[in-house]
Design a protein around this motif. Structure first.
Motif, PDB file in Angstrom:
ATOM      1  N   THR A 208       0.858  -1.188   0.000  1.00 44.72           N
ATOM      2  CA  THR A 208       0.000   0.000   0.000  1.00 44.72           C
ATOM      3  C   THR A 208       0.892   1.235   0.000  1.00 44.72           C
ATOM      4  N   LEU A 209       0.706   2.110  -0.997  1.00 41.98           N
ATOM      5  CA  LEU A 209       1.556   3.290  -1.171  1.00 41.98           C
ATOM      6  C   LEU A 209       0.773   4.565  -0.844  1.00 41.98           C
ATOM      7  N   PRO A 210       1.133   5.271   0.226  1.00 38.79           N
ATOM      8  CA  PRO A 210       0.467   6.537   0.532  1.00 38.79           C
ATOM      9  C   PRO A 210       0.914   7.619  -0.459  1.00 38.79           C
ATOM     10  N   ILE A 211      -0.037   8.398  -0.967  1.00 39.15           N
ATOM     11  CA  ILE A 211       0.284   9.543  -1.834  1.00 39.15           C
ATOM     12  C   ILE A 211      -0.522  10.745  -1.361  1.00 39.15           C
ATOM     13  N   THR A 212      -0.049  11.930  -1.722  1.00 37.70           N
ATOM     14  CA  THR A 212      -0.735  13.146  -1.291  1.00 37.70           C
ATOM     15  C   THR A 212      -1.897  13.474  -2.221  1.00 37.70           C
ATOM     16  N   PHE A 213      -2.743  14.387  -1.758  1.00 33.93           N
ATOM     17  CA  PHE A 213      -3.859  14.858  -2.568  1.00 33.93           C
ATOM     18  C   PHE A 213      -3.350  15.520  -3.845  1.00 33.93           C
ATOM     19  N   ALA A 214      -2.269  16.278  -3.713  1.00 32.89           N
ATOM     20  CA  ALA A 214      -1.704  16.968  -4.873  1.00 32.89           C
ATOM     21  C   ALA A 214      -1.158  15.963  -5.888  1.00 32.89           C
ATOM     22  N   GLU A 215      -0.465  14.918  -5.404  1.00 29.50           N
ATOM     23  CA  GLU A 215       0.084  13.905  -6.305  1.00 29.50           C
ATOM     24  C   GLU A 215      -1.036  13.169  -7.040  1.00 29.50           C
ATOM     25  N   ALA A 216      -2.120  12.888  -6.324  1.00 35.89           N
ATOM     26  CA  ALA A 216      -3.244  12.187  -6.945  1.00 35.89           C
ATOM     27  C   ALA A 216      -3.948  13.078  -7.971  1.00 35.89           C
ATOM     28  N   THR A 217      -4.022  14.366  -7.684  1.00 36.27           N
ATOM     29  CA  THR A 217      -4.756  15.294  -8.555  1.00 36.27           C
ATOM     30  C   THR A 217      -3.942  15.715  -9.777  1.00 36.27           C
ATOM     31  N   LEU A 218      -2.671  16.039  -9.534  1.00 35.39           N
ATOM     32  CA  LEU A 218      -1.841  16.588 -10.609  1.00 35.39           C
ATOM     33  C   LEU A 218      -0.996  15.531 -11.312  1.00 35.39           C
ATOM     34  N   GLY A 219      -0.843  14.365 -10.648  1.00 34.42           N
ATOM     35  CA  GLY A 219       0.032  13.334 -11.191  1.00 34.42           C
ATOM     36  C   GLY A 219       1.450  13.499 -10.665  1.00 34.42           C
ATOM     37  N   ALA A 220       2.227  12.421 -10.656  1.00 39.23           N
ATOM     38  CA  ALA A 220       3.599  12.486 -10.135  1.00 39.23           C
ATOM     39  C   ALA A 220       4.333  11.197 -10.463  1.00 39.23           C
ATOM     40  N   ASP A 221       5.655  11.276 -10.442  1.00 40.35           N
ATOM     41  CA  ASP A 221       6.507  10.094 -10.511  1.00 40.35           C
ATOM     42  C   ASP A 221       7.042   9.846  -9.110  1.00 40.35           C
ATOM     43  N   ILE A 222       6.794   8.657  -8.575  1.00 46.29           N
ATOM     44  CA  ILE A 222       7.105   8.377  -7.168  1.00 46.29           C
ATOM     45  C   ILE A 222       7.991   7.134  -7.061  1.00 46.29           C
ATOM     46  N   SER A 223       9.015   7.210  -6.206  1.00 47.69           N
ATOM     47  CA  SER A 223       9.881   6.061  -5.937  1.00 47.69           C
ATOM     48  C   SER A 223       9.205   5.131  -4.940  1.00 47.69           C
ATOM     49  N   VAL A 224       9.290   3.841  -5.216  1.00 46.62           N
ATOM     50  CA  VAL A 224       8.637   2.832  -4.384  1.00 46.62           C
ATOM     51  C   VAL A 224       9.664   1.782  -3.966  1.00 46.62           C
ATOM     52  N   PRO A 225       9.725   1.412  -2.665  1.00 47.47           N
ATOM     53  CA  PRO A 225      10.654   0.361  -2.242  1.00 47.47           C
ATOM     54  C   PRO A 225      10.168  -1.010  -2.708  1.00 47.47           C
ATOM     55  N   THR A 226      11.108  -1.913  -2.933  1.00 47.79           N
ATOM     56  CA  THR A 226      10.771  -3.295  -3.262  1.00 47.79           C
ATOM     57  C   THR A 226      11.367  -4.208  -2.209  1.00 47.79           C
ATOM     58  N   LEU A 227      10.913  -5.453  -2.180  1.00 47.77           N
ATOM     59  CA  LEU A 227      11.346  -6.389  -1.152  1.00 47.77           C
ATOM     60  C   LEU A 227      12.839  -6.704  -1.239  1.00 47.77           C
ATOM     61  N   ASP A 228      13.392  -6.646  -2.447  1.00 55.50           N
ATOM     62  CA  ASP A 228      14.805  -6.988  -2.591  1.00 55.50           C
ATOM     63  C   ASP A 228      15.741  -5.819  -2.283  1.00 55.50           C
ATOM     64  N   GLY A 229      15.184  -4.685  -1.876  1.00 51.74           N
ATOM     65  CA  GLY A 229      16.007  -3.551  -1.474  1.00 51.74           C
ATOM     66  C   GLY A 229      16.171  -2.485  -2.535  1.00 51.74           C
ATOM     67  N   ASP A 230      15.813  -2.775  -3.769  1.00 51.21           N
ATOM     68  CA  ASP A 230      15.877  -1.775  -4.832  1.00 51.21           C
ATOM     69  C   ASP A 230      14.676  -0.832  -4.745  1.00 51.21           C
ATOM     70  N   GLU A 231      14.695   0.162  -5.607  1.00 44.64           N
ATOM     71  CA  GLU A 231      13.563   1.069  -5.758  1.00 44.64           C
ATOM     72  C   GLU A 231      13.088   1.038  -7.200  1.00 44.64           C
ATOM     73  N   VAL A 232      11.807   1.202  -7.382  1.00 43.86           N
ATOM     74  CA  VAL A 232      11.250   1.361  -8.721  1.00 43.86           C
ATOM     75  C   VAL A 232      10.448   2.658  -8.732  1.00 43.86           C
ATOM     76  N   THR A 233      10.331   3.267  -9.901  1.00 42.99           N
ATOM     77  CA  THR A 233       9.566   4.504 -10.030  1.00 42.99           C
ATOM     78  C   THR A 233       8.254   4.207 -10.748  1.00 42.99           C
ATOM     79  N   VAL A 234       7.159   4.646 -10.134  1.00 35.93           N
ATOM     80  CA  VAL A 234       5.852   4.469 -10.759  1.00 35.93           C
ATOM     81  C   VAL A 234       5.269   5.837 -11.084  1.00 35.93           C
ATOM     82  N   ARG A 235       4.519   5.889 -12.166  1.00 38.13           N
ATOM     83  CA  ARG A 235       3.907   7.152 -12.591  1.00 38.13           C
ATOM     84  C   ARG A 235       2.446   7.183 -12.163  1.00 38.13           C
ATOM     85  N   ILE A 236       2.093   8.224 -11.411  1.00 41.72           N
ATOM     86  CA  ILE A 236       0.707   8.444 -10.999  1.00 41.72           C
ATOM     87  C   ILE A 236       0.063   9.377 -12.015  1.00 41.72           C
ATOM     88  N   ALA A 237      -0.973   8.905 -12.655  1.00 41.00           N
ATOM     89  CA  ALA A 237      -1.653   9.735 -13.650  1.00 41.00           C
ATOM     90  C   ALA A 237      -2.481  10.821 -12.967  1.00 41.00           C
TER      91      ALA A 237
END
Length: 304
Positions: A208-237
């Motif tokens: 579960t990834l918390p995002i702000t109202f602004a990120e949800a409304t305007l969109g954003a690219d957000i870094s997300v942790p993964t189980l193996d220790g890396d990060e991936v970037t997801v795009r919020i439309a």
């Protein structure tokens, strides 16, 4: 297992299910009790630890259709006095013959009871171990220290396969109790400790990834942790609602030649308090979007 256990130990009562309970009901009840009585929650309480062991023993028998059928047949046989004449004093003097291999690999219960002097394998034994969520996904090694009755403690190392699920059993062949026809097997009941942010459903890992109202409304690219220790970037439309799920391919549980995915559930968080410039900005936003009414059809649909 002592013979008297077959008619004195009521596994149905221990597990809290009816005698005609189906496998789904037995599994559901076991999972409920396992969560309540898990050693991680009852540290130091010997009574609850013993209860947990008894529940695990009952589930081991009742969850296996062959073992359950033999157990039911054996209890009925002993209750009705159908024990072999002369065996340890017959039905009148039956005070605990050794039935340690009753549910082992030597055969069904009636060949064990009435099969004469056939050699028998030793009893299957069971122990338990807890591993981390991460180790359950990628695999690990367990170092077990067993203390068999009347024997010196022994250490056993076994491999936990990647992708193992909570409640699964690992079979270690030939490490059970000794017997005339060879030793029985050792079964390790594996408990997976929950992760603070990751969970599993089938072969997918959920976050579960918390995002702000602004990120949800305007969109954003957000870094997300993964189980193996890396990060991936997801795009919020822009205009993304809370509860939407994003998928990152190949970041789940590996099973054979396929790998599950990382499922990211978006959770829009609203600040509990807004002051000053931020408050004024939101008031201006409210004026600018006054024509947007998310409840426009609510009352019409309520009448359907």
């Amino acid at each position: 297992m002592a013979a008297k256990d077959l008619y004195e130990k009521d596994y149905y009562q221990i597990l809290g299910v009816a005698g005609n309970a189906d496998s789904a009901a037995i599994k559901k009840q076991y999972r409920k009790l396992a969560r309540e009585l898990h050693p991680d929650k009852t540290k130091g309480d010997k009574k609850l630890e013993d209860r947990f062991k008894a529940v695990s023993e009952a589930y081991d028998i009742l969850s296996d259709s062959k073992k359950r059928r033999e157990y039911d047949d054996a209890r009925q046989a002993f209750k009705s006095g159908r024990v072999p004449p002369g065996f340890n004093g017959g039905s009148q003097g039956f005070n605990g013959g050794d039935f340690s291999d009753l549910f082992g690999p030597s055969g069904d219960i009636f060949s064990t009871l009435f099969g004469g002097a056939r050699q028998r394998h030793g009893a299957d034994l069971q122990t338990e171990a807890s591993i981390s969520f991460k180790d359950s996904i990628y695999g690990t090694e367990l170092n077990l220290r067993l203390s068999p009755t009347g024997s010196a403690p022994t250490s056993i190392t076994t491999r936990v396969p990647a992708g193992i699920k909570d409640g699964a059993k690992i079979k270690i062949k030939g490490r059970g109790a000794p017997g005339a026809a060879g030793p029985g097997d050792l079964y390790v009941l594996v408990h997976v400790t929950p992760h603070p942010i990751f969970s599993r459903k089938d072969e997918n890992i959920h976050l579960t990834l918390p995002i702000t109202f602004a990120e949800a409304t305007l969109g954003a690219d957000i870094s997300v942790p993964t189980l193996d220790g890396d990060e991936v970037t997801v795009r919020i439309a822009p205009g993304t609602p809370s509860g939407r799920t994003l998928r990152v391919k190949g970041r789940g549980v590996k099973k054979g030649s396929t790998t599950g995915d990382l499922m990211i559930i978006l959770d829009v968080r609203i600040p509990q308090r807004v002051d000053g410039e931020a408050k004024r900005a939101i008031e201006e936003f409210a004026k600018a979007t006054k024509d947007f009414n998310p409840r426009a059809e609510l009352f019409d649909k309520a009448k359907l």
